[in-house]
Design a protein around this motif. Sequence first.
Motif, short mmCIF file in Angstrom:
data_model
loop_
_atom_site.label_atom_id
_atom_site.label_comp_id
_atom_site.label_asym_id
_atom_site.label_seq_id
_atom_site.Cartn_x
_atom_site.Cartn_y
_atom_site.Cartn_z
N GLN A 143 -9.88 6.65 11.78
CA GLN A 143 -9.94 8.15 11.51
C GLN A 143 -8.86 8.56 12.34
O GLN A 143 -8.62 9.84 12.30
CB GLN A 143 -11.23 8.48 11.96
N GLU A 144 -8.26 7.79 13.26
CA GLU A 144 -7.13 8.25 14.01
C GLU A 144 -5.83 8.59 13.24
O GLU A 144 -5.30 9.73 13.45
CB GLU A 144 -6.74 7.23 15.21
N LEU A 145 -5.40 7.63 12.42
CA LEU A 145 -4.37 7.59 11.68
C LEU A 145 -4.49 7.87 10.07
O LEU A 145 -3.96 8.66 9.38
CB LEU A 145 -3.46 6.49 11.78
N PHE A 146 -5.59 7.12 9.52
CA PHE A 146 -5.81 6.92 8.33
C PHE A 146 -7.31 7.23 7.85
O PHE A 146 -8.11 6.98 8.90
CB PHE A 146 -5.08 5.86 7.49
N ASP A 147 -7.59 7.45 6.68
CA ASP A 147 -9.02 7.61 6.33
C ASP A 147 -9.64 5.92 6.02
O ASP A 147 -8.94 5.06 6.27
CB ASP A 147 -9.24 8.29 4.93
N ARG A 148 -10.93 5.79 5.61
CA ARG A 148 -11.50 4.70 5.66
C ARG A 148 -10.87 3.84 4.23
O ARG A 148 -10.87 2.53 4.20
CB ARG A 148 -13.02 4.60 5.47
N ILE A 171 -7.85 3.85 3.02
CA ILE A 171 -6.43 3.08 3.33
C ILE A 171 -6.62 1.90 4.23
O ILE A 171 -5.95 0.98 4.19
CB ILE A 171 -5.63 4.18 4.04
N ALA A 172 -7.82 2.09 5.35
CA ALA A 172 -8.13 1.02 5.90
C ALA A 172 -8.72 -0.28 5.38
O ALA A 172 -8.25 -1.36 5.77
CB ALA A 172 -8.78 1.45 7.18
N ARG A 173 -9.37 0.12 4.25
CA ARG A 173 -9.95 -0.91 3.66
C ARG A 173 -8.68 -1.63 2.68
O ARG A 173 -8.86 -2.90 2.57
CB ARG A 173 -11.06 -0.39 2.43
N ILE A 174 -7.97 -1.05 2.13
CA ILE A 174 -6.91 -1.47 1.36
C ILE A 174 -5.98 -2.40 2.36
O ILE A 174 -5.70 -3.50 1.97
CB ILE A 174 -6.05 -0.33 0.75
N ALA A 175 -5.76 -1.93 3.66
CA ALA A 175 -4.96 -2.45 4.55
C ALA A 175 -5.63 -4.18 4.97
O ALA A 175 -5.03 -5.07 4.98
CB ALA A 175 -4.57 -1.86 5.79
N VAL A 176 -6.91 -4.09 5.13
CA VAL A 176 -7.66 -5.15 5.63
C VAL A 176 -7.68 -6.13 4.21
O VAL A 176 -7.45 -7.49 4.38
CB VAL A 176 -9.14 -4.88 5.91
N ILE A 177 -7.91 -5.81 3.10
CA ILE A 177 -7.57 -6.42 1.91
C ILE A 177 -6.34 -7.01 1.88
O ILE A 177 -6.33 -8.38 1.51
CB ILE A 177 -8.28 -5.76 0.62
N LEU A 178 -5.29 -6.25 1.75
CA LEU A 178 -3.94 -6.99 1.79
C LEU A 178 -3.54 -8.09 2.93
O LEU A 178 -3.09 -8.93 2.81
CB LEU A 178 -3.07 -5.86 1.90
N LEU A 179 -4.19 -7.77 4.13
CA LEU A 179 -4.09 -8.87 5.12
C LEU A 179 -4.63 -9.87 4.83
O LEU A 179 -4.10 -10.88 5.18
CB LEU A 179 -4.66 -8.09 6.60
N CYS A 180 -5.68 -9.85 4.31
CA CYS A 180 -6.73 -10.96 4.02
C CYS A 180 -6.07 -12.11 3.01
O CYS A 180 -6.16 -13.30 2.78
CB CYS A 180 -8.08 -10.54 3.69
#
Length: 85
Positions: A1-6, A8-17
């Motif tokens: 919640q500091e920079l992006f919403d949840r 965007i965070a989920r998309i980033a985790v999926i892309l990293l995985c």
Amino acid sequence: QELFDRRIARIAVILLCVSPWHLFMAMNFMTHTVSMTFALLAALLTAQMRRDYRWWRALVAGGAIGMTSLVRPLEGLAVALLLGF
């Protein structure tokens, strides 16, 4: 919640995985992935500490920086300096 919403965070985790480069580096037993994980943990806890200070966050963030410096000493120094400022 500091920079992006949840979302965007989920998309980033999926892309990293599913990132082939991240998986390739982990397959070769290179230290880049584990040092990045510890650095991200330290950065996350430091960002949370700036919003709401808890002593255990400082302890775990310091431990994560310490683990980063055990794995890759120069990167641990860089993470400590960047998060310290």
